[in-house]
Design an enzyme around this catalytic site. Structure first.
Site, PDB file in Angstrom:
ATOM      1  N   TYR A 150       0.786  -1.049  -0.040  1.00 19.02           N
ATOM      2  CA  TYR A 150       0.046   0.010  -0.099  1.00 19.02           C
ATOM      3  C   TYR A 150       0.739   1.307   0.212  1.00 19.02           C
ATOM      4  CZ  TYR A 150      -2.814   3.767   1.845  1.00 19.02           C
ATOM      5  OH  TYR A 150      -3.374   5.057   2.102  1.00 19.02           O
ATOM      6  N   HIS A 203     -10.827  -0.571   9.509  1.00 22.18           N
ATOM      7  CA  HIS A 203     -10.062   0.307  10.172  1.00 22.18           C
ATOM      8  C   HIS A 203     -10.814   0.275  11.772  1.00 22.18           C
ATOM      9  CE1 HIS A 203      -9.806   1.985   6.039  1.00 22.18           C
ATOM     10  NE2 HIS A 203      -8.402   1.929   6.530  1.00 22.18           N
ATOM     11  N   ARG A 295      -0.736  -7.894  12.951  1.00 27.03           N
ATOM     12  CA  ARG A 295      -1.175  -7.828  11.575  1.00 27.03           C
ATOM     13  C   ARG A 295       0.165  -7.687  10.705  1.00 27.03           C
ATOM     14  NH1 ARG A 295      -5.681  -3.612   9.643  1.00 27.03           N
ATOM     15  NH2 ARG A 295      -3.998  -2.417  10.117  1.00 27.03           N
TER      16      ARG A 295
END
Ligand code: UDP
Length: 342
Positions: A150, A203, A295
């Protein structure tokens, strides 16, 4: 003359459309509706007084982009259309390079060809990767070394903008751009007209609010063994309306041929545990919190040094406390527990 907002039906883009309309601008919102919402556009039309045009298209659709830029005499672009989930970018990197990098290249080529003068790019603090302790809080001079696809997909666009701007200046064209490197955008329009609706939602603040609403059974903390005071990751949460006021200030300040970059955060970091506590305070609801694995792609601590944008644009976040930000998001989620209908 109109301003093109790519991703104008999405969370941040729709708030930009609303902010620009409130300033009296004519706006063209372009969105492929892959993550954006037709209902957001319909809501914006109720306050647009005929100054909003919606174009359903992908930014990689060269012909439509070209036609839109010319038909509406676009002078400035705010480019939001992008995929923005770190975890997904690790699993599907090429999807990110296609959407965020390759399609942005098409948009940029057409923008230069059409003589667009100003380009505001939604970049990200993920372009900084894992800054050393000497760069916390993070200034714009921190080396950009992303640790996930990203961040890399966005950094490539910053590089393209820099090179294109230099060549345009050499060729006597007025092209100018500002890259705004966002920290964590949160909260919703205080008027309740538009809000946040991602599917799936990943989120942190919306996920915790969904746990408080009961539409999600529990929330999982992704890693409690980070080198931070409570072991959970620290992020800088900036209210979406403050973010948009920074975009408008950046647009107004940009002069022909300039290139600028600003970090966009409030300059304070909150841990995942602090966000959970804030949601408990604001909602008054108890919910289950589970411990999970880290994560992949998550740096431990990211928060901005917002000195440059304050000094050069006079920008200051109005929403300074996490509880205030969470409260605007809570208002939206309570009213729209299932999100938009379309
Ligand atoms: N996070 C978490 N549980 C969740 C979602 C997020 O613990 O269900 C953590 C995530 O690991 C990160 C922080 O919350 O440290 C903010 O994540 P988010 O996805 O909101 O934004 P990012 O920082 O990835 O852009």
């Amino acid at each position: 003359m109109a301003i093109l907002v790519t991703g104008g039906a999405g969370y941040i883009g729709s708030h930009a459309v609303k902010g620009l309309l409130a300033e009296g601008e004519r706006v063209v919102a372009l969105d492929n509706l892959s993550v954006g919402h037709r209902e957001a556009i319909a809501a914006l039309e109720t306050v647009a007084e005929g100054r909003l045009t919606f174009v359903e298209a992908d930014i990689g659709d060269r012909d439509t982009v070209r036609r839109t830029l010319r038909d509406h005499k676009i002078d400035s672009i705010m480019h939001f259309a992008a995929l923005a989930q770190v975890g997904e970018s690790v699993d599907h990197p090429l999807r990110y390079y296609r959407n965020n990098t390759a399609s942005a290249l098409t948009l940029l080529e057409e923008a230069l060809d059409a003589g667009v003068a100003r380009f505001i790019f939604s970049s990200t603090c993920a372009t900084y990767g894992e800054p050393g302790p000497e760069f916390i809080p993070i200034p714009e001079t921190c080396p950009q070394s992303p640790i996930n696809p990203y961040g890399r997909s966005k950094l490539h666009v910053e590089h393209m903008l820099r090179d294109a701007r230099a060549a345009a200046t050499d060729a006597g064209k007025p092209f100018a751009f500002t890259a705004l490197r966002y920290f964590n955008v949160a909260g919703s329009d205080p008027d309740g007209l538009i809000g946040e609706d991602h599917n799936p939602e990943t989120h942190l603040i919306p996920v915790v609010l969904q746990a408080a609403l009961g539409t999600r059974k529990f929330i999982t903390i992704f890693g409690e063994d980070y080198d931070t005071p409570d072991g959970t990751c620290i992020r800088d949460y900036v209210h979406v309306c403050d973010l948009i006021s920074a975009h408008i200030a950046a647009l107004r300040a940009l002069k022909p041929g300039e290139q600028r970059a600003y970090n966009l955060g409030i300059g304070k970091g909150y841990s995942v545990r602090e966000v959970i506590e804030s949601v408990r305070r604001v909602t008054g609801v108890e919910f289950e919190v589970r411990k999970g694995e880290r994560r992949p792609g998550d740096p431990p601590t990211l928060f901005a040094n917002p000195a440059k944008i304050r000094e050069e644009l006079g920008w200051e976040a109005r929403f300074q406390s996490l509880d205030e930000i969470v409260a605007t998001a809570w208002n939206w989620f309570r009213e729209h527990p299932d999100g938009y209908r379309s």
